[in-house]
Design a protein around this motif. Sequence first.
Motif, mmCIF file in Angstrom:
data_model
loop_
_atom_site.group_PDB
_atom_site.id
_atom_site.type_symbol
_atom_site.label_atom_id
_atom_site.label_comp_id
_atom_site.label_asym_id
_atom_site.label_seq_id
_atom_site.Cartn_x
_atom_site.Cartn_y
_atom_site.Cartn_z
ATOM 1 N N LYS A 1 8.108 -10.349 3.329
ATOM 2 C CA LYS A 1 7.422 -10.235 4.616
ATOM 3 C C LYS A 1 7.908 -11.305 5.590
ATOM 4 O O LYS A 1 8.113 -11.037 6.775
ATOM 5 N N ARG A 2 8.114 -12.500 5.091
ATOM 6 C CA ARG A 2 8.627 -13.586 5.929
ATOM 7 C C ARG A 2 10.015 -13.232 6.463
ATOM 8 O O ARG A 2 10.312 -13.413 7.645
ATOM 9 N N ILE A 3 10.851 -12.671 5.611
ATOM 10 C CA ILE A 3 12.207 -12.288 6.013
ATOM 11 C C ILE A 3 12.161 -11.162 7.043
ATOM 12 O O ILE A 3 12.820 -11.233 8.078
ATOM 13 N N LEU A 4 11.379 -10.119 6.764
ATOM 14 C CA LEU A 4 11.313 -8.985 7.687
ATOM 15 C C LEU A 4 10.725 -9.386 9.039
ATOM 16 O O LEU A 4 11.062 -8.801 10.060
ATOM 17 N N SER A 5 9.865 -10.380 9.040
ATOM 18 C CA SER A 5 9.243 -10.835 10.288
ATOM 19 C C SER A 5 10.191 -11.654 11.157
ATOM 20 O O SER A 5 9.969 -11.768 12.361
ATOM 21 N N THR A 6 11.231 -12.219 10.553
ATOM 22 C CA THR A 6 12.094 -13.129 11.303
ATOM 23 C C THR A 6 13.540 -12.666 11.485
ATOM 24 O O THR A 6 14.227 -13.165 12.360
ATOM 25 N N ALA B 1 5.048 -2.912 6.107
ATOM 26 C CA ALA B 1 6.379 -2.711 6.688
ATOM 27 C C ALA B 1 6.354 -1.623 7.762
ATOM 28 O O ALA B 1 6.942 -1.792 8.842
ATOM 29 N N THR B 2 5.668 -0.532 7.495
ATOM 30 C CA THR B 2 5.559 0.557 8.474
ATOM 31 C C THR B 2 4.902 0.066 9.762
ATOM 32 O O THR B 2 5.362 0.364 10.861
ATOM 33 N N ALA B 3 3.844 -0.706 9.624
ATOM 34 C CA ALA B 3 3.141 -1.239 10.794
ATOM 35 C C ALA B 3 4.023 -2.189 11.609
ATOM 36 O O ALA B 3 3.842 -2.335 12.814
ATOM 37 N N LYS B 4 5.006 -2.806 10.945
ATOM 38 C CA LYS B 4 5.906 -3.749 11.616
ATOM 39 C C LYS B 4 7.187 -3.082 12.114
ATOM 40 O O LYS B 4 8.109 -3.747 12.574
ATOM 41 N N GLY B 5 7.278 -1.738 11.989
ATOM 42 C CA GLY B 5 8.431 -1.021 12.516
ATOM 43 C C GLY B 5 9.580 -0.809 11.548
ATOM 44 O O GLY B 5 10.711 -0.546 11.955
ATOM 45 N N TRP B 6 9.299 -0.890 10.251
ATOM 46 C CA TRP B 6 10.317 -0.673 9.222
ATOM 47 C C TRP B 6 10.008 0.592 8.443
ATOM 48 O O TRP B 6 8.851 0.900 8.182
ATOM 49 N N LYS B 7 11.037 1.315 8.036
ATOM 50 C CA LYS B 7 10.924 2.393 7.053
ATOM 51 C C LYS B 7 11.473 1.823 5.750
ATOM 52 O O LYS B 7 12.361 0.973 5.761
ATOM 53 N N CYS B 8 10.954 2.294 4.621
ATOM 54 C CA CYS B 8 11.417 1.684 3.370
ATOM 55 C C CYS B 8 11.370 2.653 2.191
ATOM 56 O O CYS B 8 10.629 3.627 2.186
ATOM 57 N N ILE C 1 4.263 -3.832 -7.912
ATOM 58 C CA ILE C 1 3.893 -2.579 -8.577
ATOM 59 C C ILE C 1 2.556 -2.105 -8.007
ATOM 60 O O ILE C 1 1.798 -2.887 -7.433
ATOM 61 N N GLY C 2 2.286 -0.822 -8.178
ATOM 62 C CA GLY C 2 0.986 -0.246 -7.845
ATOM 63 C C GLY C 2 0.495 -0.512 -6.438
ATOM 64 O O GLY C 2 1.202 -0.261 -5.463
ATOM 65 N N ASP C 3 -0.722 -1.042 -6.332
ATOM 66 C CA ASP C 3 -1.341 -1.297 -5.035
ATOM 67 C C ASP C 3 -0.537 -2.264 -4.184
ATOM 68 O O ASP C 3 -0.526 -2.162 -2.959
ATOM 69 N N THR C 4 0.136 -3.212 -4.820
ATOM 70 C CA THR C 4 0.952 -4.169 -4.067
ATOM 71 C C THR C 4 2.127 -3.459 -3.400
ATOM 72 O O THR C 4 2.484 -3.778 -2.265
ATOM 73 N N THR C 5 2.698 -2.475 -4.065
ATOM 74 C CA THR C 5 3.773 -1.677 -3.478
ATOM 75 C C THR C 5 3.259 -0.918 -2.261
ATOM 76 O O THR C 5 3.878 -0.940 -1.196
ATOM 77 N N ASN C 6 2.117 -0.256 -2.420
ATOM 78 C CA ASN C 6 1.540 0.501 -1.308
ATOM 79 C C ASN C 6 1.199 -0.403 -0.132
ATOM 80 O O ASN C 6 1.422 -0.050 1.026
ATOM 81 N N SER C 7 0.662 -1.565 -0.418
ATOM 82 C CA SER C 7 0.323 -2.523 0.630
ATOM 83 C C SER C 7 1.574 -2.979 1.375
ATOM 84 O O SER C 7 1.576 -3.082 2.610
ATOM 85 N N LEU C 8 2.647 -3.247 0.636
ATOM 86 C CA LEU C 8 3.902 -3.668 1.255
ATOM 87 C C LEU C 8 4.477 -2.552 2.124
ATOM 88 O O LEU C 8 4.936 -2.809 3.245
ATOM 89 N N VAL D 1 13.427 -3.318 -6.408
ATOM 90 C CA VAL D 1 14.324 -3.388 -5.251
ATOM 91 C C VAL D 1 13.758 -2.559 -4.100
ATOM 92 O O VAL D 1 12.922 -1.681 -4.303
ATOM 93 N N GLY D 2 14.223 -2.853 -2.916
ATOM 94 C CA GLY D 2 13.792 -2.089 -1.759
ATOM 95 C C GLY D 2 14.846 -2.074 -0.674
ATOM 96 O O GLY D 2 15.629 -3.016 -0.539
ATOM 97 N N ILE D 3 14.866 -0.997 0.062
ATOM 98 C CA ILE D 3 15.723 -0.874 1.238
ATOM 99 C C ILE D 3 14.786 -0.728 2.424
ATOM 100 O O ILE D 3 13.923 0.158 2.439
ATOM 101 N N PHE D 4 14.954 -1.584 3.408
ATOM 102 C CA PHE D 4 14.118 -1.605 4.603
ATOM 103 C C PHE D 4 15.015 -1.410 5.818
ATOM 104 O O PHE D 4 15.996 -2.139 5.993
ATOM 105 N N VAL D 5 14.690 -0.411 6.634
ATOM 106 C CA VAL D 5 15.522 -0.034 7.779
ATOM 107 C C VAL D 5 14.615 0.049 8.998
ATOM 108 O O VAL D 5 13.533 0.643 8.940
#
Length: 90
Positions: free
Chosen positions: A21-26, A51-58, A40-47, A76-80
């Motif tokens: 989150k720090r990286i995506l914000s800056t 990310a969506t709210a901050k303008g990222w697709k993932c 995993i699980g709820d933490t994945t959904n929360s992330l 792993v994740g890809i954020f665009v």
Amino acid sequence: MKDGSFRGFLTANTTGAKGLKRILSTTEADVVCAQELKVIGDTTNSLKNWATAKGWKCIINEAKMSKDTGGLSSGVGIFVREHIGLGHPP
């Protein structure tokens, strides 16, 4: 950038959602490839929601629970950026 220019890629070994989150914000990059997400699980959904709210697709491949230590490993994740778009594999 919405003017059509591309600001590049960033790879990151994040060791968790908080660091990512720090990286995506800056970052000014348009694409971020993250490893060691350890979500995993709820933490994945929360992330994903954050990310969506901050303008990222993932796309996120969740971490695995270690049979030996009980800790989380990998993930792993890809954020665009939203204006570029991201297609999900079939």
